[in-house]
Design a protein around this motif. Sequence first.
Motif: not given
Length: 108
Positions: A46-51
């Motif tokens: 999720c953090l990767s997608k938010w980035l």
Amino acid sequence: MYSQLPEQTQQRIEAEAFRTLLKHLDDNKDVQNIDLMILADFCRNCLSKWLVSAAANQGVELDYEAAREHVYGMPYSEWKTLYQAEATPEQLEALKARQAAKQDEHTQ
């Protein structure tokens, strides 16, 4: 009050907090993504997608795999081999229950 700080200061504070979160996750590789999803409804992916999304909002193209490598501190395939355990039936059931509860919240 935080909201009264200059925007640039807020951004620096938030960037440092994000780097601290990444370090915390890196220092706690035993915490599985499924556990994060069960407890907090987000994971390293999720953090990767938010980035990727944040980059797009700034007019910057960021490849998802490059974002994941940043979040995981190594290529995701390597992290998965080294640190990702097979989800237990209990974890899968807890995730299913969490997702069902979220769905119920949205339909009420």
